[in-house]
Design a protein around this motif. Sequence first.
Motif, PDB file in Angstrom:
ATOM      1  N   ALA A  58      -3.223   9.214  -4.642  1.00  0.00           N
ATOM      2  CA  ALA A  58      -3.245   9.343  -3.079  1.00  0.00           C
ATOM      3  C   ALA A  58      -2.197   8.339  -2.504  1.00  0.00           C
ATOM      4  N   ALA A  59      -1.891   7.182  -3.072  1.00  0.00           N
ATOM      5  CA  ALA A  59      -1.174   6.198  -2.348  1.00  0.00           C
ATOM      6  C   ALA A  59       0.379   6.625  -2.396  1.00  0.00           C
ATOM      7  N   ARG A  60       0.700   7.415  -3.280  1.00  0.00           N
ATOM      8  CA  ARG A  60       2.116   7.962  -3.510  1.00  0.00           C
ATOM      9  C   ARG A  60       2.337   9.413  -3.326  1.00  0.00           C
ATOM     10  N   LEU A  61       1.191  10.178  -3.569  1.00  0.00           N
ATOM     11  CA  LEU A  61       1.211  11.904  -3.480  1.00  0.00           C
ATOM     12  C   LEU A  61      -0.224  12.098  -3.015  1.00  0.00           C
ATOM     13  N   CYS A  62      -0.105  12.994  -1.884  1.00  0.00           N
ATOM     14  CA  CYS A  62      -1.473  13.329  -1.335  1.00  0.00           C
ATOM     15  C   CYS A  62      -1.466  15.023  -0.978  1.00  0.00           C
ATOM     16  N   PRO A  63      -2.188  15.742  -1.512  1.00  0.00           N
ATOM     17  CA  PRO A  63      -2.117  17.256  -0.764  1.00  0.00           C
ATOM     18  C   PRO A  63      -3.174  17.147   0.229  1.00  0.00           C
ATOM     19  N   VAL A  64      -2.624  17.918   1.269  1.00  0.00           N
ATOM     20  CA  VAL A  64      -3.158  17.992   2.489  1.00  0.00           C
ATOM     21  C   VAL A  64      -3.503  19.533   2.745  1.00  0.00           C
ATOM     22  N   SER A  75       4.304  12.773   0.685  1.00  0.00           N
ATOM     23  CA  SER A  75       4.884  11.960  -0.617  1.00  0.00           C
ATOM     24  C   SER A  75       5.579  10.782   0.064  1.00  0.00           C
ATOM     25  N   LEU A  76       5.680   9.641  -0.675  1.00  0.00           N
ATOM     26  CA  LEU A  76       6.475   8.664  -0.337  1.00  0.00           C
ATOM     27  C   LEU A  76       7.850   9.103  -0.790  1.00  0.00           C
ATOM     28  N   PRO A  77       8.964   8.599  -0.146  1.00  0.00           N
ATOM     29  CA  PRO A  77      10.200   8.828  -0.684  1.00  0.00           C
ATOM     30  C   PRO A  77      10.597   9.163  -1.966  1.00  0.00           C
ATOM     31  N   GLU A  78      10.190   8.067  -2.801  1.00  0.00           N
ATOM     32  CA  GLU A  78      10.539   7.882  -4.039  1.00  0.00           C
ATOM     33  C   GLU A  78      10.068   9.007  -5.168  1.00  0.00           C
ATOM     34  N   HIS A  79       8.683   9.559  -4.486  1.00  0.00           N
ATOM     35  CA  HIS A  79       8.109  10.253  -5.478  1.00  0.00           C
ATOM     36  C   HIS A  79       8.162  11.624  -5.207  1.00  0.00           C
ATOM     37  N   CYS A 101       5.170  26.229   3.488  1.00  0.00           N
ATOM     38  CA  CYS A 101       6.421  26.309   3.533  1.00  0.00           C
ATOM     39  C   CYS A 101       6.874  25.827   4.696  1.00  0.00           C
ATOM     40  N   PRO A 102       7.579  24.687   4.904  1.00  0.00           N
ATOM     41  CA  PRO A 102       8.068  23.695   3.638  1.00  0.00           C
ATOM     42  C   PRO A 102       6.822  23.289   2.729  1.00  0.00           C
ATOM     43  N   GLN A 103       7.237  22.974   1.485  1.00  0.00           N
ATOM     44  CA  GLN A 103       6.056  22.683   0.596  1.00  0.00           C
ATOM     45  C   GLN A 103       5.812  20.993   0.401  1.00  0.00           C
ATOM     46  N   ARG A 104       6.876  20.138   0.983  1.00  0.00           N
ATOM     47  CA  ARG A 104       6.735  18.700   0.758  1.00  0.00           C
ATOM     48  C   ARG A 104       7.143  18.051   1.966  1.00  0.00           C
ATOM     49  N   TYR A 105       6.442  16.803   2.335  1.00  0.00           N
ATOM     50  CA  TYR A 105       6.936  16.040   3.232  1.00  0.00           C
ATOM     51  C   TYR A 105       6.908  14.725   2.835  1.00  0.00           C
ATOM     52  N   VAL A 106       8.058  13.922   3.654  1.00  0.00           N
ATOM     53  CA  VAL A 106       8.227  12.493   3.045  1.00  0.00           C
ATOM     54  C   VAL A 106       7.799  11.718   4.365  1.00  0.00           C
ATOM     55  N   LEU A 107       6.795  10.763   4.026  1.00  0.00           N
ATOM     56  CA  LEU A 107       6.464   9.789   5.018  1.00  0.00           C
ATOM     57  C   LEU A 107       6.207   8.437   4.294  1.00  0.00           C
ATOM     58  N   GLU A 184      13.376   0.860  -0.796  1.00  0.00           N
ATOM     59  CA  GLU A 184      13.208   2.045  -0.595  1.00  0.00           C
ATOM     60  C   GLU A 184      11.813   2.385  -0.104  1.00  0.00           C
ATOM     61  N   ARG A 185      10.733   2.086  -0.786  1.00  0.00           N
ATOM     62  CA  ARG A 185       9.373   2.119  -0.384  1.00  0.00           C
ATOM     63  C   ARG A 185       8.978   2.157   1.062  1.00  0.00           C
ATOM     64  N   PHE A 186       9.651   0.949   1.649  1.00  0.00           N
ATOM     65  CA  PHE A 186       9.216   0.433   3.164  1.00  0.00           C
ATOM     66  C   PHE A 186      10.146   0.954   4.127  1.00  0.00           C
ATOM     67  N   ARG A 187      11.245   1.849   3.620  1.00  0.00           N
ATOM     68  CA  ARG A 187      12.005   2.221   4.590  1.00  0.00           C
ATOM     69  C   ARG A 187      11.277   3.295   5.667  1.00  0.00           C
ATOM     70  N   ARG A 188      12.207   3.273   7.006  1.00  0.00           N
ATOM     71  CA  ARG A 188      11.599   4.328   8.052  1.00  0.00           C
ATOM     72  C   ARG A 188      10.103   3.894   8.276  1.00  0.00           C
ATOM     73  N   MET A 189       9.967   2.953   8.509  1.00  0.00           N
ATOM     74  CA  MET A 189       8.357   2.345   8.969  1.00  0.00           C
ATOM     75  C   MET A 189       8.280   2.738  10.211  1.00  0.00           C
ATOM     76  N   PRO A 190       7.072   3.617  11.077  1.00  0.00           N
ATOM     77  CA  PRO A 190       7.036   3.736  12.403  1.00  0.00           C
ATOM     78  C   PRO A 190       6.756   2.321  13.061  1.00  0.00           C
ATOM     79  N   THR A 191       7.459   2.180  14.096  1.00  0.00           N
ATOM     80  CA  THR A 191       7.392   1.033  14.833  1.00  0.00           C
ATOM     81  C   THR A 191       5.812   0.889  15.502  1.00  0.00           C
TER      82      THR A 191
END
Length: 585
Positions: A58-64, A75-79, A101-107, A184-191
């Motif tokens: 869940a910390a890197r890939l979470c089905p919703v 998903s995290l970007p690297e996964h 569709c789309p199947q995957r999202y990066v957060l 890379e794991r902590f890029r694009r962090m919401p302010t």
Amino acid sequence: MRVPWGNRLGLRVADVAASSSRFDASHAVAISSHDELLALEPALLRPLCAELGVQDLAARLCPVLLADHSVAILSLPEHVGSDQADELARRIERYGYTLSCPQRYVLAAPLLLAIVRNQVGAHSSRQAGHALLEHSRTALAQAFQDMVEWGVRHAASDLHINIRHGETESEVKYTVSGRYIAPERFRRMPTSMLVDMLSVAWMDIRGGNGAVFDPRAEQQGSLLKQVDGRPVLLRWASLSADQGPSVCIRLLEREAGSIGLTLEQLGYLPEQIQVIECAMRTEGGAIIFAGAVGSGKSTTLASLISRLPEERKVVTLEDPVEYLIPRAIQNTVVRDFGAQAPDGFAVKLRALKRSAMNDVLLGEIRDKETGGAFMDLAGSGVNVYTTTHALSAALIPERLASDFIGVSRDFLAVPGVLKLLVYQALLPRLCPDCALPASVLWGRGQSPFDARRKPREWRPWVETIAQHFGGDPAVLRLRNPLGCSACHSGRDVALAGYRGRTVVAEYVEPAHSPGFLESIRNGSEPAHWRPPGRDGSRTALACAMLKAFNAEIDVRDIELHFGSFDMSAGSGDLRSGPLPLRAFA
């Protein structure tokens, strides 16, 4: 295909190999803010980690589950394009769900974590999305813990969180091996999430100025965390910048192995070790370590203090206590930075002078209060160990005598007050398994290797340095930017080719340096003063060059730290001045 991972999910090997289809990571949709997630169509309802038996992911890939009853993978970007994500997609279909569709999202990690950890029921309305994005204190605290854990596990000295008000994303960086990197794991962090996270983290601060996190004020304090069962002290310092607060958090493993390191393991040379140990055996006077921020002064000092004989009583005054030193009586002095006349040191000093101690570790000398405490202790006849910020060993007295600190020049010039002055810097140590010969700088086809100079300029540059310092250019080694399995595995690419750091140092013994105490009293050009005799030419730069010719340091890193080696116009001399390696012979 990572079969072992599939087995951990309970999949058969045949299932893992059944499909060779791979998801193209470029098709994943990036979600970088709360608002973007709220605008998702169909709306997000709840995570399905438990139903699918993938809680460990869940910390890197979470089905919703989405409002149209399809399932997306967050998903995290690297996964997002990993074998694990592909196997998770197949498992979703085997459980009878339809992939969205789309199947995957990066957060970003905290946003993903907020979704995973909020315990909300199944809802079909838009309010479910809002409820899911309400950041509980637990979720935000865990996001902060994740950042701390990454830093500790990658040997970072500092965690930097730079808020950018007016922008949807802000910056998370680390100082690792002296380099300022953004994983890379902590890029694009919401302010907005980072601001909320800092507010939650500040609730656990001890000795801080302010009951709540104030982005408009400079705040300092400390808090304790546990990482892999080890205590880690976080020293918090925030700067109220124009764009938003910049928070620097020093990561200090209080029981770190560095306390057990000897001076030799830290990187000190045999002669330097002999001088330091001799000074420690002498009664009275001050041993002062100087260097830039993050140069390892406190680590060196804690290592020295931990090796004092058991029959000596050691007391420390620190702000705050950083390393736990065996047998030392350690005191955190909490100072109110908003007070007009802080008296934290004054109160402790009155009690300390009745404690019959032999040795005192005084934290950094950085203002008039700590300067006054230094004068009080150094004049009492006890052994004093402390640190300050200065550009060389010879400039330590100038720093102490500055208007900002205000130690009397006459006091500093009294024989015996200043016992030993040491300056140290930390430079990255080359990975011995993949370091490259210096000749790659001018070799055929290697022109993009380093753009700071043209290929034809590198060879005379290296040969001039070697001639000046009396070394063999053939033994010089450079960092391999690609790294190898020994130095790059699991680390940021910016650190490839390095394996730790090493101290380069210089020292001045005022009692054995004719004219030095008089130069302190008169304030006469200390920057150009060089001690004669056995101290002559033993500078941190010469120490670094010795290690470069032992293939330990990239000579380009030495130039970055100490200044250009290029020839001065028309002078024929290096700007650094002649500092032959034979000085260490």
